[in-house]
Design a protein around this motif. Structure first.
Motif, PDB file in Angstrom:
ATOM      1  N   THR A   4      89.825 -32.198  19.520  1.00 35.60           N
ATOM      2  CA  THR A   4      88.351 -32.066  19.445  1.00 35.60           C
ATOM      3  C   THR A   4      87.867 -33.200  19.038  1.00 35.60           C
ATOM      4  N   THR A   5      86.538 -33.465  19.231  1.00 37.86           N
ATOM      5  CA  THR A   5      86.085 -34.821  18.738  1.00 37.86           C
ATOM      6  C   THR A   5      86.461 -35.309  17.382  1.00 37.86           C
ATOM      7  N   GLN A   6      86.482 -34.230  16.406  1.00 35.48           N
ATOM      8  CA  GLN A   6      86.759 -34.619  15.247  1.00 35.48           C
ATOM      9  C   GLN A   6      88.408 -35.194  15.196  1.00 35.48           C
ATOM     10  N   ASP A   7      89.213 -34.475  15.905  1.00 42.89           N
ATOM     11  CA  ASP A   7      90.702 -34.615  16.292  1.00 42.89           C
ATOM     12  C   ASP A   7      90.678 -36.187  16.412  1.00 42.89           C
ATOM     13  N   TYR A   8      90.062 -36.495  17.472  1.00 42.46           N
ATOM     14  CA  TYR A   8      89.966 -38.110  18.123  1.00 42.46           C
ATOM     15  C   TYR A   8      89.627 -38.968  16.786  1.00 42.46           C
ATOM     16  N   LEU A   9      88.379 -38.418  16.167  1.00 39.81           N
ATOM     17  CA  LEU A   9      87.912 -39.599  15.264  1.00 39.81           C
ATOM     18  C   LEU A   9      89.032 -39.763  13.967  1.00 39.81           C
ATOM     19  N   ASN A  45      87.856 -56.977   9.925  1.00 43.40           N
ATOM     20  CA  ASN A  45      87.256 -56.658  11.269  1.00 43.40           C
ATOM     21  C   ASN A  45      87.560 -55.012  11.434  1.00 43.40           C
ATOM     22  N   GLU A  46      88.856 -54.673  11.380  1.00 43.68           N
ATOM     23  CA  GLU A  46      89.310 -53.334  11.339  1.00 43.68           C
ATOM     24  C   GLU A  46      88.891 -52.503  10.300  1.00 43.68           C
ATOM     25  N   GLY A  47      88.885 -52.990   9.145  1.00 46.62           N
ATOM     26  CA  GLY A  47      88.184 -52.566   7.967  1.00 46.62           C
ATOM     27  C   GLY A  47      86.716 -52.151   8.155  1.00 46.62           C
ATOM     28  N   LEU A  48      86.000 -52.738   8.886  1.00 47.41           N
ATOM     29  CA  LEU A  48      84.690 -52.557   9.289  1.00 47.41           C
ATOM     30  C   LEU A  48      84.472 -51.002  10.305  1.00 47.41           C
ATOM     31  N   GLN A  49      85.429 -51.387  10.965  1.00 45.34           N
ATOM     32  CA  GLN A  49      85.692 -50.200  12.148  1.00 45.34           C
ATOM     33  C   GLN A  49      86.153 -48.818  11.329  1.00 45.34           C
ATOM     34  N   ALA A  50      87.156 -49.014  10.203  1.00 49.06           N
ATOM     35  CA  ALA A  50      87.602 -47.864   9.688  1.00 49.06           C
ATOM     36  C   ALA A  50      86.430 -47.248   9.092  1.00 49.06           C
ATOM     37  N   SER A  51      85.687 -48.066   8.369  1.00 46.37           N
ATOM     38  CA  SER A  51      84.426 -47.661   7.641  1.00 46.37           C
ATOM     39  C   SER A  51      83.503 -46.641   8.551  1.00 46.37           C
ATOM     40  N   GLU A  52      83.174 -47.277   9.655  1.00 46.93           N
ATOM     41  CA  GLU A  52      82.152 -46.700  10.529  1.00 46.93           C
ATOM     42  C   GLU A  52      83.016 -44.975  10.962  1.00 46.93           C
ATOM     43  N   LEU A  53      84.180 -45.396  11.153  1.00 44.37           N
ATOM     44  CA  LEU A  53      84.902 -43.974  11.679  1.00 44.37           C
ATOM     45  C   LEU A  53      84.806 -43.044  10.685  1.00 44.37           C
ATOM     46  N   GLN A  54      85.101 -43.336   9.182  1.00 48.54           N
ATOM     47  CA  GLN A  54      84.916 -42.587   7.976  1.00 48.54           C
ATOM     48  C   GLN A  54      83.648 -42.294   7.921  1.00 48.54           C
ATOM     49  N   LYS A  55      82.496 -42.859   8.158  1.00 44.58           N
ATOM     50  CA  LYS A  55      81.145 -42.412   8.247  1.00 44.58           C
ATOM     51  C   LYS A  55      80.728 -41.313   9.171  1.00 44.58           C
ATOM     52  N   LEU A  56      81.462 -41.494  10.504  1.00 45.76           N
ATOM     53  CA  LEU A  56      81.242 -40.124  11.474  1.00 45.76           C
ATOM     54  C   LEU A  56      81.946 -39.202  11.232  1.00 45.76           C
ATOM     55  N   ILE A  57      83.260 -39.437  10.530  1.00 53.73           N
ATOM     56  CA  ILE A  57      83.950 -38.104  10.356  1.00 53.73           C
ATOM     57  C   ILE A  57      83.207 -37.354   9.277  1.00 53.73           C
ATOM     58  N   SER A  58      82.701 -38.006   8.147  1.00 50.03           N
ATOM     59  CA  SER A  58      81.971 -37.171   6.959  1.00 50.03           C
ATOM     60  C   SER A  58      80.702 -36.788   7.523  1.00 50.03           C
ATOM     61  N   LYS A  59      80.046 -37.462   8.383  1.00 50.04           N
ATOM     62  CA  LYS A  59      78.910 -36.866   9.038  1.00 50.04           C
ATOM     63  C   LYS A  59      78.972 -35.534   9.658  1.00 50.04           C
ATOM     64  N   LYS A  60      80.107 -35.807  10.485  1.00 52.16           N
ATOM     65  CA  LYS A  60      80.390 -34.654  11.430  1.00 52.16           C
ATOM     66  C   LYS A  60      81.056 -33.444  10.695  1.00 52.16           C
ATOM     67  N   LEU A  61      81.562 -33.639   9.617  1.00 48.73           N
ATOM     68  CA  LEU A  61      82.092 -32.528   8.624  1.00 48.73           C
ATOM     69  C   LEU A  61      80.822 -31.801   7.930  1.00 48.73           C
ATOM     70  N   GLY A  62      79.940 -32.620   7.646  1.00 49.25           N
ATOM     71  CA  GLY A  62      78.749 -31.832   6.807  1.00 49.25           C
ATOM     72  C   GLY A  62      77.934 -30.989   7.978  1.00 49.25           C
ATOM     73  N   GLN A  63      78.113 -31.197   9.027  1.00 51.60           N
ATOM     74  CA  GLN A  63      77.388 -30.418   9.966  1.00 51.60           C
ATOM     75  C   GLN A  63      77.559 -28.752  10.075  1.00 51.60           C
TER      76      GLN A  63
END
Length: 63
Positions: A4-9, A45-63
């Motif tokens: 799923t998209t969540q799995d990829y994230l 830089n990777e930390g910034l990307q990880a932060s963005e991914l974490q936000k997306l995961i949290s956002k998608k879990l909240g739906q």
């Protein structure tokens, strides 16, 4: 098994976290200060990307 998209994230986040650890380790091992600083920037830089991914995961879990 279909991912799923969540799995990829989650996989992308784990991969990114691994790269952060690698770059941090490299920065501590390498004796050349210029290269060490470069690895530190890569980790940041990777930390910034990880932060963005974490936000997306949290956002998608909240739906």
């Amino acid at each position: 098994m279909e991912l799923t998209t969540q799995d990829y994230l989650k996989k992308a986040l784990l991969d990114t976290q691994e790269r952060i650890r690698d770059f941090q380790n490299y920065s501590q091992i390498v004796e050349d200060e210029e290269i060490s600083d470069c690895f530190k920037r890569f980790a940041e830089n990777e930390g910034l990307q990880a932060s963005e991914l974490q936000k997306l995961i949290s956002k998608k879990l909240g739906q």
